[in-house]
Design an enzyme around this catalytic site. Structure first.
Site, PDB file in Angstrom:
ATOM      1  N   GLY A  16       0.820  -1.195   0.000  1.00 18.55           N
ATOM      2  CA  GLY A  16       0.000   0.000   0.000  1.00 18.55           C
ATOM      3  C   GLY A  16       0.858   1.250   0.000  1.00 18.55           C
ATOM      4  O   GLY A  16       2.086   1.200   0.118  1.00 18.55           O
ATOM      5  N   ASP A  17       0.232   2.394  -0.161  1.00 18.79           N
ATOM      6  CA  ASP A  17       0.919   3.699  -0.141  1.00 18.79           C
ATOM      7  C   ASP A  17       1.934   3.842  -1.274  1.00 18.79           C
ATOM      8  O   ASP A  17       2.905   4.579  -1.167  1.00 18.79           O
ATOM      9  CB  ASP A  17       1.646   3.930   1.201  1.00 18.79           C
ATOM     10  CG  ASP A  17       0.749   3.708   2.397  1.00 18.79           C
ATOM     11  OD1 ASP A  17      -0.356   4.283   2.408  1.00 18.79           O
ATOM     12  OD2 ASP A  17       1.131   2.949   3.309  1.00 18.79           O
ATOM     13  N   GLY A  19       1.433   5.073  -4.365  1.00 15.49           N
ATOM     14  CA  GLY A  19       1.230   6.200  -5.270  1.00 15.49           C
ATOM     15  C   GLY A  19       0.171   5.925  -6.318  1.00 15.49           C
ATOM     16  O   GLY A  19       0.156   6.549  -7.381  1.00 15.49           O
ATOM     17  N   LYS A  20      -0.733   4.985  -6.010  1.00 15.04           N
ATOM     18  CA  LYS A  20      -1.805   4.640  -6.958  1.00 15.04           C
ATOM     19  C   LYS A  20      -2.675   5.848  -7.284  1.00 15.04           C
ATOM     20  O   LYS A  20      -3.115   6.024  -8.425  1.00 15.04           O
ATOM     21  CB  LYS A  20      -2.675   3.526  -6.364  1.00 15.04           C
ATOM     22  CG  LYS A  20      -1.931   2.228  -6.098  1.00 15.04           C
ATOM     23  CD  LYS A  20      -2.839   1.180  -5.496  1.00 15.04           C
ATOM     24  CE  LYS A  20      -3.314   1.516  -4.100  1.00 15.04           C
ATOM     25  NZ  LYS A  20      -2.231   1.604  -3.115  1.00 15.04           N
ATOM     26  N   LYS A  22      -1.999   8.988  -7.551  1.00 13.21           N
ATOM     27  CA  LYS A  22      -1.421   9.866  -8.570  1.00 13.21           C
ATOM     28  C   LYS A  22      -1.603   9.278  -9.957  1.00 13.21           C
ATOM     29  O   LYS A  22      -2.018   9.978 -10.894  1.00 13.21           O
ATOM     30  CB  LYS A  22       0.065  10.103  -8.289  1.00 13.21           C
ATOM     31  CG  LYS A  22       0.741  10.882  -9.419  1.00 13.21           C
ATOM     32  CD  LYS A  22       2.213  11.128  -9.185  1.00 13.21           C
ATOM     33  CE  LYS A  22       2.830  11.832 -10.396  1.00 13.21           C
ATOM     34  NZ  LYS A  22       4.245  12.193 -10.180  1.00 13.21           N
ATOM     35  N   GLY A  44      -5.930   5.607   1.711  1.00  9.55           N
ATOM     36  CA  GLY A  44      -5.679   7.041   1.624  1.00  9.55           C
ATOM     37  C   GLY A  44      -4.885   7.326   0.373  1.00  9.55           C
ATOM     38  O   GLY A  44      -3.697   7.040   0.306  1.00  9.55           O
ATOM     39  N   HIS A  45      -5.554   7.821  -0.666  1.00 10.98           N
ATOM     40  CA  HIS A  45      -4.895   8.070  -1.942  1.00 10.98           C
ATOM     41  C   HIS A  45      -4.614   9.565  -2.084  1.00 10.98           C
ATOM     42  O   HIS A  45      -5.529  10.388  -2.035  1.00 10.98           O
ATOM     43  CB  HIS A  45      -5.761   7.559  -3.086  1.00 10.98           C
ATOM     44  CG  HIS A  45      -5.914   6.059  -3.060  1.00 10.98           C
ATOM     45  ND1 HIS A  45      -6.752   5.378  -3.912  1.00 10.98           N
ATOM     46  CD2 HIS A  45      -5.326   5.125  -2.282  1.00 10.98           C
ATOM     47  CE1 HIS A  45      -6.668   4.079  -3.656  1.00 10.98           C
ATOM     48  NE2 HIS A  45      -5.818   3.908  -2.667  1.00 10.98           N
ATOM     49  N   THR A 136      -6.242  -0.217  11.230  1.00  9.05           N
ATOM     50  CA  THR A 136      -6.543   1.205  11.334  1.00  9.05           C
ATOM     51  C   THR A 136      -7.692   1.469  12.305  1.00  9.05           C
ATOM     52  O   THR A 136      -7.940   2.616  12.661  1.00  9.05           O
ATOM     53  CB  THR A 136      -6.937   1.787   9.967  1.00  9.05           C
ATOM     54  OG1 THR A 136      -8.107   1.111   9.485  1.00  9.05           O
ATOM     55  CG2 THR A 136      -5.791   1.613   8.964  1.00  9.05           C
ATOM     56  N   GLN A 220      -4.950  -0.310  -0.983  1.00 13.72           N
ATOM     57  CA  GLN A 220      -3.879  -1.042  -0.299  1.00 13.72           C
ATOM     58  C   GLN A 220      -2.917  -1.648  -1.318  1.00 13.72           C
ATOM     59  O   GLN A 220      -2.773  -1.128  -2.413  1.00 13.72           O
ATOM     60  CB  GLN A 220      -4.455  -2.107   0.649  1.00 13.72           C
ATOM     61  CG  GLN A 220      -5.164  -1.554   1.873  1.00 13.72           C
ATOM     62  CD  GLN A 220      -6.628  -1.265   1.638  1.00 13.72           C
ATOM     63  OE1 GLN A 220      -7.330  -2.024   0.989  1.00 13.72           O
ATOM     64  NE2 GLN A 220      -7.106  -0.160   2.168  1.00 13.72           N
ATOM     65  N   THR A 297      -3.886   7.350   8.844  1.00 14.40           N
ATOM     66  CA  THR A 297      -3.657   7.252  10.285  1.00 14.40           C
ATOM     67  C   THR A 297      -2.633   8.242  10.804  1.00 14.40           C
ATOM     68  O   THR A 297      -2.611   8.522  12.007  1.00 14.40           O
ATOM     69  CB  THR A 297      -3.167   5.835  10.638  1.00 14.40           C
ATOM     70  OG1 THR A 297      -1.886   5.609  10.005  1.00 14.40           O
ATOM     71  CG2 THR A 297      -4.156   4.787  10.156  1.00 14.40           C
ATOM     72  N   ARG A 301       5.611   5.331   8.586  1.00 11.37           N
ATOM     73  CA  ARG A 301       5.748   4.105   7.823  1.00 11.37           C
ATOM     74  C   ARG A 301       7.139   3.522   7.994  1.00 11.37           C
ATOM     75  O   ARG A 301       8.122   4.259   8.067  1.00 11.37           O
ATOM     76  CB  ARG A 301       5.493   4.380   6.333  1.00 11.37           C
ATOM     77  CG  ARG A 301       4.077   4.832   6.035  1.00 11.37           C
ATOM     78  CD  ARG A 301       3.931   5.290   4.593  1.00 11.37           C
ATOM     79  NE  ARG A 301       2.577   5.807   4.342  1.00 11.37           N
ATOM     80  CZ  ARG A 301       2.279   6.747   3.478  1.00 11.37           C
ATOM     81  NH1 ARG A 301       3.241   7.316   2.773  1.00 11.37           N
ATOM     82  NH2 ARG A 301       1.034   7.155   3.314  1.00 11.37           N
ATOM     83  N   SER A 419       7.471   8.083 -12.267  1.00  9.87           N
ATOM     84  CA  SER A 419       7.200   9.373 -11.653  1.00  9.87           C
ATOM     85  C   SER A 419       8.513  10.085 -11.378  1.00  9.87           C
ATOM     86  O   SER A 419       9.510   9.462 -11.010  1.00  9.87           O
ATOM     87  CB  SER A 419       6.411   9.179 -10.352  1.00  9.87           C
ATOM     88  OG  SER A 419       6.245  10.403  -9.677  1.00  9.87           O
ATOM     89  N   GLY A 421       8.362  13.218  -9.552  1.00  9.73           N
ATOM     90  CA  GLY A 421       8.052  14.182  -8.505  1.00  9.73           C
ATOM     91  C   GLY A 421       6.611  14.000  -8.069  1.00  9.73           C
ATOM     92  O   GLY A 421       5.858  13.220  -8.661  1.00  9.73           O
TER      93      GLY A 421
END
Length: 442
Positions: A16-17, A19-20, A22, A44-45, A136, A220, A297, A301, A419, A421
């Site tokens: 998870g986390d 960068g989906k 973006k 959380g996107h 969470t 996720q 949360t 990380r 990516s 940036g």
């Protein structure tokens, strides 16, 4: 990437986390319908637009592009209070959330106060036994359990108070935390959402039948899949490609492209195995530069090197047709960048074969790390670095290109996007899905 009459899935290929959000935002400019298909507001996107950070939890990341419709599929569990708050915030920013544009599948299950209470109670019990998962506490798991037990309400049950009262009469344990004020507020949200409730599965199928382009947004990451992840330190829904098709309600063969999103390094929130995990000053540096704090949360990380062993396994399980790699700019300035290329079993001292199948096996895995030369910048320019002039037609710097080629060769899946940036405009498309890294997409 987005084909007429078909669907493209954007899938997290780590913990998870990745960068989906973006990538979905970037592709949504060319999509007709963008759908969230599983998980809940434990997601959380994050999308950066002209310096403004916008975080979605339930709303599909395509909501920021006015050209497409957005929808929440039946496979998502929905906290109505969170959804209403998110809709209010986005509407205040000027984003169109009329029923003609934003839909929720009437079959999506509802998270009630009962589910959140159960979630926290169970996590406290696990913590006392030294087995905390790191949930969470949003009630996601208990809501999915209610779905399996067939005692949880669905979104359609909120639209008419008599429906909901009848449901509670049959399942009185669900009344926990439902004071008269909370129930009244819930019924008010149900009335507000009623015009948005539709058969999203049929909507997606109909769009594709007339040549529409559907973008499917996973939540996720596949290493947290309840079946194929690092069980029991996983989420409560199935995250792999086939399950994402089912969470929307489309045939799996309609997924023409499955793009796995990864970071140039790895992060994980909560407990569980994490080969290649870093510590000390290097971990702190990457966390601070990369702003590696949970968007849901706020928790720090854990940080580690990119795990190619797990990525290759997930590429097979999910049928990845391409990879998108994020946050390489965070690693700029490092002398060397690590890649986990094997696991060594600490119990035998031998290189492990296949993927660990138990918590005990995962705990015994030690990473074998190979290092690539670091880079000072991600995007190519005409300056010199490490004594080598930059070719003007190269999309990324030579050192970063070497890193990408290493990843691509090991995993056996082409890298289609890199990516450069945080902003939606910072990134380069690389040569088409069936062509190895090196050529710009036409």
């Amino acid at each position: 990437m987005l084909e007429h009459g078909a669907a493209t899935l954007i899938l997290g290929a780590q913990y998870g986390d990745e960068g989906k959000g973006k990538l979905v935002d970037v592709l949504a400019e060319h999509a007709d319908l963008v759908c969230r298909v599983q998980g809940g507001n434990n997601a959380g996107h994050t999308i950066w637009v002209k310096g403004e950070k916008i975080v979605t939890h339930l709303m599909p990341s395509g909501v920021l592009r006015e050209n497409c419709e957005v929808a929440i599929g039946a496979g998502v569990v929905v906290d109505p209070f969170v959804l209403a708050e998110e809709m209010s915030g986005l509407s205040a920013k000027g984003f169109d959330l009329r029923p003609e544009r934003f839909s929720v599948d009437y079959r999506a299950h509802v998270i009630l106060p009962y589910h959140k209470a159960v979630d926290m109670q169970r996590e406290l019990s696990r913590a006392k036994a030294g087995a905390a998962i790191g949930t969470t506490g949003r009630g996601i798991g208990p809501a999915y359990a209610s779905k399996a037990y067939r005692d949880g309400p669905r979104m359609i049950d909120l639209t008419t108070p008599s429906y909901f009262d009848a449901w509670l009469a049959q399942h009185p344990h669900m009344e926990e935390g439902l004071s008269s004020d909370v129930r009244a507020a819930l019924m008010g949200i149900g009335k507000q959402l009623a015009p948005h409730l539709k058969d999203v599965a049929m909507m997606a199928c109909n769009r594709m039948a007339v040549g529409g382009r559907v973008l499917v947004e996973g939540a996720q990451g596949a290493m947290l899949d309840v079946s194929f992840g690092t069980y029991p330190y996983v989420t409560s829904s199935s995250l792999v490609a086939g399950a994402c098709a089912g969470g929307l309600g489309i045939p799996p063969w309609k997924l023409k492209n499955v793009v796995g999103v990864i970071k140039a390094y790895a992060t994980r929130v909560g407990n569980g195995p994490f080969p290649g995990e870093l510590s000390g000053a290097l971990e702190t540096r990457i966390r601070e530069v990369g702003r590696e704090f949970g968007s849901t949360t706020g928790r720090s990380r854990r940080v580690g090197w990119l795990d190619l062993v797990a990525l290759r396994y997930l590429a097979r399980v999910n049928g990845l047709t391409g990879l998108a790699i994020m946050k390489a700019d965070v690693l700029s300035g490092l002398e060397d960048v690590g890649l986990v290329t094997a696991y060594r079993d600490a119990r035998t001292g031998k290189i492990a074969e296949g993927s660990p199948m138990s918590a005990e096996a995962w705990n015994a895995m030690e990473p074998v790390v190979e290092f690539c030369p670091g880079w000072d910048f991600v995007v190519s320019d005409t300056s010199e670095t490490q004594g080598q002039p930059q070719p003007k037609d190269s999309p990324v710097s030579p050192a970063y290109a070497h890193f990408l080629k290493k990843v691509e060769d090991f995993v056996g899946v082409p890298i289609v996007y890199a990516s450069t940036g945080p902003e939606r405009t910072e990134g380069v498309w690389l040569g088409p899905e069936d062509v190895p890294f090196g050529a710009l997409r036409p």
